[in-house]
Design an enzyme around this catalytic site. Structure first.
Site, PDB file in Angstrom:
ATOM      1  N   THR A 169      15.219  16.487  32.280  1.00  0.00           N
ATOM      2  CA  THR A 169      14.531  16.739  33.539  1.00  0.00           C
ATOM      3  C   THR A 169      13.832  18.102  33.572  1.00  0.00           C
ATOM      4  OG1 THR A 169      16.512  17.703  34.498  1.00  0.00           O
ATOM      5  CG2 THR A 169      16.245  15.327  34.736  1.00  0.00           C
ATOM      6  N   LYS A 213     -14.554   4.017  10.884  1.00  0.00           N
ATOM      7  CA  LYS A 213     -14.694   5.148  11.813  1.00  0.00           C
ATOM      8  C   LYS A 213     -15.284   6.347  11.076  1.00  0.00           C
ATOM      9  CE  LYS A 213     -11.769   7.639  15.220  1.00  0.00           C
ATOM     10  NZ  LYS A 213     -10.374   7.741  15.741  1.00  0.00           N
ATOM     11  N   SER A 248      -7.639   6.350  23.338  1.00  0.00           N
ATOM     12  CA  SER A 248      -7.921   7.691  23.846  1.00  0.00           C
ATOM     13  C   SER A 248      -6.826   8.089  24.830  1.00  0.00           C
ATOM     14  CB  SER A 248      -9.290   7.652  24.539  1.00  0.00           C
ATOM     15  OG  SER A 248      -9.542   8.840  25.242  1.00  0.00           O
ATOM     16  N   LEU A 275      21.773  14.542  38.063  1.00  0.00           N
ATOM     17  CA  LEU A 275      21.132  14.905  39.338  1.00  0.00           C
ATOM     18  C   LEU A 275      21.756  16.219  39.805  1.00  0.00           C
ATOM     19  CD1 LEU A 275      20.978  11.502  41.280  1.00  0.00           C
ATOM     20  CD2 LEU A 275      19.254  12.537  39.787  1.00  0.00           C
ATOM     21  N   CYS A 316     -13.612   5.068  18.950  1.00  0.00           N
ATOM     22  CA  CYS A 316     -13.091   6.229  19.686  1.00  0.00           C
ATOM     23  C   CYS A 316     -13.906   7.510  19.455  1.00  0.00           C
ATOM     24  CB  CYS A 316     -11.605   6.427  19.360  1.00  0.00           C
ATOM     25  SG  CYS A 316     -10.721   7.307  20.678  1.00  0.00           S
ATOM     26  N   GLU A 331      -8.796   0.272  19.412  1.00  0.00           N
ATOM     27  CA  GLU A 331      -8.627   0.899  18.093  1.00  0.00           C
ATOM     28  C   GLU A 331      -7.203   0.671  17.570  1.00  0.00           C
ATOM     29  OE1 GLU A 331      -8.847   5.155  18.475  1.00  0.00           O
ATOM     30  OE2 GLU A 331      -9.122   5.485  16.331  1.00  0.00           O
TER      31      GLU A 331
END
Lengths: 546, 546
Positions: free
Chosen positions: B401, B112, B185, B295, B148, B41
């Site tokens: 993070t 569609k 999708s 980190l 879809c 799509e």
């Protein structure tokens, strides 16, 4: 027939307050002789509720509020917007509806037919549209009750219709002899005049009186201007609600001659009032009282400060100057003069020690590199750290001061000068900022003249000027208008007479800075095409306008 | 009939690259005997193009790309998704369409029918749906070409249908004997299995073979997993495309017996692969190569680093430890051990000098106040300043993070640890983070054991632990699942056995931190209800769940 118009400000999800305000105003217009009363679209839950609509408890609370309001409504009907359930399947489970309340109960419902799903509007995401409309019969009349967008599809007014149906025509065909429209129609510059002209066209064409009640107040980015309208069957004004303020009035709709004349303040004044309302409602609806902002000595922060003082009072505004090594002496004196003119608290908190510390921290990893925007942005970000620390310590919201021209080309530092709860002038081009400043200073110097006349500069490196990196703002804003607002191609913009290299550079800057805008503070929307929730552009994309 | 399946990765707006990749893959499957070829799509413009669709030059470029691809297509038809113009008015000016190309031209188009307008999908904003569908006749067969969502409305599979129409039933009624579905999708945990089960149900019920080609690759928040599917008329698998990687294959759809068996990796592995693809595509599609991240010695930054190394290679990841006065010695050793295990570059850049400088800067205005989150956030924000300086200097993107549990309750610092281009694990609850860490360490210790076992802490004040401010993560995540994902009311959650005070506190934290999420980096979506573009909540609102 006398219509009571409740142009009120509601807060999303504050059901008790919205209900009590509605009932009090209803009682007031009844005492003034209203025979039928109208209040804005989705007034009880507030507008736009967005994904709160997906919460069953939010819908329940809204239905409970309708019942509670109905219990306070007597023989004079009250028509108000609410969220109704739609039980038919398949179909979306909700409708955007108007309820007519009388003698303790809901006696009539009308579902909205036309659901805007463009720009900031997502109504197809939540609502099932009406399959049909019908007039509500009352005192021998047929009232055509419509909701906002239902009236915005007039084939004669608009060059192109968006929708197949025209609920107004359908109601007129069924004998409606008075059109009522309950709205939550957000403002942008000039909208009050477009809206009035459109409504006048409808009334005149259909030869029926028309009353529109519009929401007033701001919610996040959106500013609802009020400016409710009552027109006679010739489309002539019988009453016009205030702009940017609550207004409650009763109007006799069968007056054959106009009783008021539309007189609009100059655009700068309307813009000023809109932005001031936007600040006040954002701050107070978030349960804050005060704001803090950086004062650079420049025009953008000066205007933002003036607006904040208008919105919240001088006692609730703290201006902070945060000089560093490249700040001019004029920056400090202009910021101080502004603070003095406004009577606000003013602090000078130099970021130089922090800047030196960060330079030391990074000296090892940065050794052998040339100064670039890394060093410039450190300064801007240390100002952000400073303002956010004041916010966290004293419970004030930070206002950001960037304008639309900067936001468009990314001439701003993410997590630096972009820090803040609300971006006040993020939808105002720099050239319009100058107009606004001159309007603010029309009677006396509030913004120091030097802030207006000196060449704009971020002062993040020696002798930096905005125009080292950007075209003149007149040129920049014109290109941005064509590219961002009107979606013209590069070739079309060049055809309008702009230099190809300049157009190319501006478009590249707009494209490359999408990631900054994705993380920007909510900005008050005052144009038909603002950055923010109504403009959705992928970040990871490679389309280059040709 | 032999169907060629082009499960490819396209980049939004990169028409030349998308076109060339498509043509090359088409030629490959033709050489392998394909008789009809399908591609995803909106493949040519990339998915989701969002408001780029409002640009006429974007639409033109897409139409030009179709013509260019068609010129390379011979006797074997190629069906691919593109944006077509809709000339009928009123109506939206575009359609989401499939083109069948053959011998240099477009020989068939199908619009569609079902336009998803929920969660991250806004298709009603742009597209006009098909009024009808019809099979495409080819080599004596009737191919039912769907796009879809067209196939996601099966009345037997779903407890409640979203749409009135069912294009599959309409095609079958017209004699379709092979269903083709071209999709974009997006993935969430378990989606590959739901999707396969749904498609199997359709094939089996209608007794037709079915081939779905799904997009692969990530775009901003969305991760498309591929996992294309070919089923025989019994709904048994004949071919299954790879997960999270491009795959191009030819499948004979008239095989009466299954030729492959669906075998899925464990959920942690699928999640890992999805997030790795999400990083790689965001970074490379934005034309970057490398990333930098802080980190802390904790589990969240450790997992993000492992994913970044998987996505980009160890040479393209820089880990930075930024200790301050409350950092434990374990933080440094754990961060260093992780960097060593991963073979990434590692820097230690203490923020203590910057923190002292800011304390000095604010000493006057802060005098007489008690330490609160202001001082805590300064540390987090100085880490943000540091990482962004490295990003600006060396051209690496910053990865954030934070996990979904923190993002939900606002246990994170806006402009601090929230700084970054991409929030890698923002849609993964903390309890799932632990599962992922154990999976990563299944064969050898990559994430230091101590990072997994020690009590989580932000280390922004002495002896701080997450659980000083938050319930145990097992409890927190369970409440968040019910409140944020399932939209249950407070009363319903308490009924499930959670303490009222805890539920209340969690809900208040979720509500109050909406402003932080509004300015968060794009986060990779791996659940049905992620924070981000598919969840739209007003900031200035006062609804309190009851």
């Amino acid at each position: 027939m006398k219509i009571g118009v409740l142009q009120l400000n509601s807060t999303i999800g504050d059901y008790a307050a919205n209900r009590d305000k509605l009932v009090a105003a209803y009682e007031r217009v009844c005492a003034s002789g209203a025979e039928f009363v109208i209040a804005p679209e989705l007034f009880l839950c507030g507008y736009p509720p967005r994904d709160l609509l997906l919460r069953p408890d939010f819908i329940e609370a809204n239905l409970a509020a309708v019942v509670e309001v109905a219990a306070r409504v007597g023989v004079v009907p009250l028509c108000v917007g609410f969220v109704d359930r739609n039980e038919t399947r398949p179909g979306r489970p909700l409708t955007n509806s108007a309820a007519v309340l009388q003698n303790g109960t809901i006696i009539w419902r009308q579902i909205k037919s036309l659901l805007p799903t463009y720009d900031v509007f997502d109504e197809d995401r939540y609502f099932e549209p009406a399959k049909s409309v019908a007039p509500f019969e009352f005192q021998g009349r047929k009232l055509g009750i419509t909701i906002c967008e239902d009236i915005w599809n007039d084939a004669d007014f608009w060059p192109e219709r968006l929708y197949r149906r025209d609920p107004i025509k359908e109601l007129i065909a069924q004998g409606a002899d008075l059109i009522l429209n309950i709205s939550a129609s957000p403002w942008c510059v000039g909208k009050e005049q477009t809206r009035l002209a459109m409504l006048q066209r409808v009334a005149r064409d259909e030869r029926v009186p028309l009353v529109q009640v519009n929401l007033v107040g701001a919610n996040d980015e959106l500013i609802f201007d009020g400016h409710s309208v009552a027109l006679n069957r010739a489309g002539e004004p019988l009453a016009l609600g205030k702009g940017f303020a609550e207004d409650v009035f009763v109007v006799e709709v069968d007056e054959p001659v106009p009783t008021v004349t539309a007189q609009w303040p100059v655009p700068e004044e309307q813009l000023f009032r809109a932005l001031s309302l936007g600040i006040r409602d954002y701050v107070t609806k978030c349960k804050f009282k005060s704001v803090v902002l950086g004062l650079s000595g420049g025009i953008d922060s000066a205007i933002t400060a003036v607006l904040a003082v208008d919105a919240l009072g001088a006692d609730n505004v703290l201006g902070v100057s945060m000089p560093a090594r490249y700040s001019s002496s004029g920056s400090l004196t202009d910021a101080e003069a502004l603070a003095k003119n406004l009577g606000i608290r003013y602090e000078v908190l130099p970021i130089e020690p922090g800047f030196k510390a960060i330079e030391g921290q990074l000296a090892g990893v940065f050794s052998g590199t040339k100064p670039n925007e890394a060093e410039e942005n450190i300064q801007s970000r240390l100002r952000g750290v400073t303002l956010m620390a004041l916010s966290n310590k004293f419970g004030s919201l930070v206002l950001t001061t960037g304008n639309k021209s900067e936001m468009a080309v990314g001439y701003c530092t993410l997590y630096g000068d972009m820090c803040g709860a609300l971006a006040v002038i993020a939808d105002v081009f720099k050239t319009d900022i100058y107009k606004l400043a001159r309007w603010i200073n029309r009677e006396q110097v509030i913004i120091p003249t030097d802030s207006i006349t000196k060449p704009p500069s971020a002062e993040l490196r020696p002798d930096q000027k905005d125009q080292d990196s950007l075209p003149e703002y007149e040129t920049l804003d014109a290109i941005l208008q064509l590219y961002v607002v009107e979606n013209l191609s590069k070739a079309e913009i060049i055809q309008r007479g702009f230099a190809a290299a300049v157009v190319n550079d501006v478009i590249n800057k707009v494209t490359f800075s999408e990631y900054k805008r994705r993380q920007a503070a909510p900005g008050l929307k005052v144009s038909p095409r603002a950055f923010g929730s109504g403009r959705r552009i992928p970040v990871a994309q490679r389309f280059r306008a040709s």
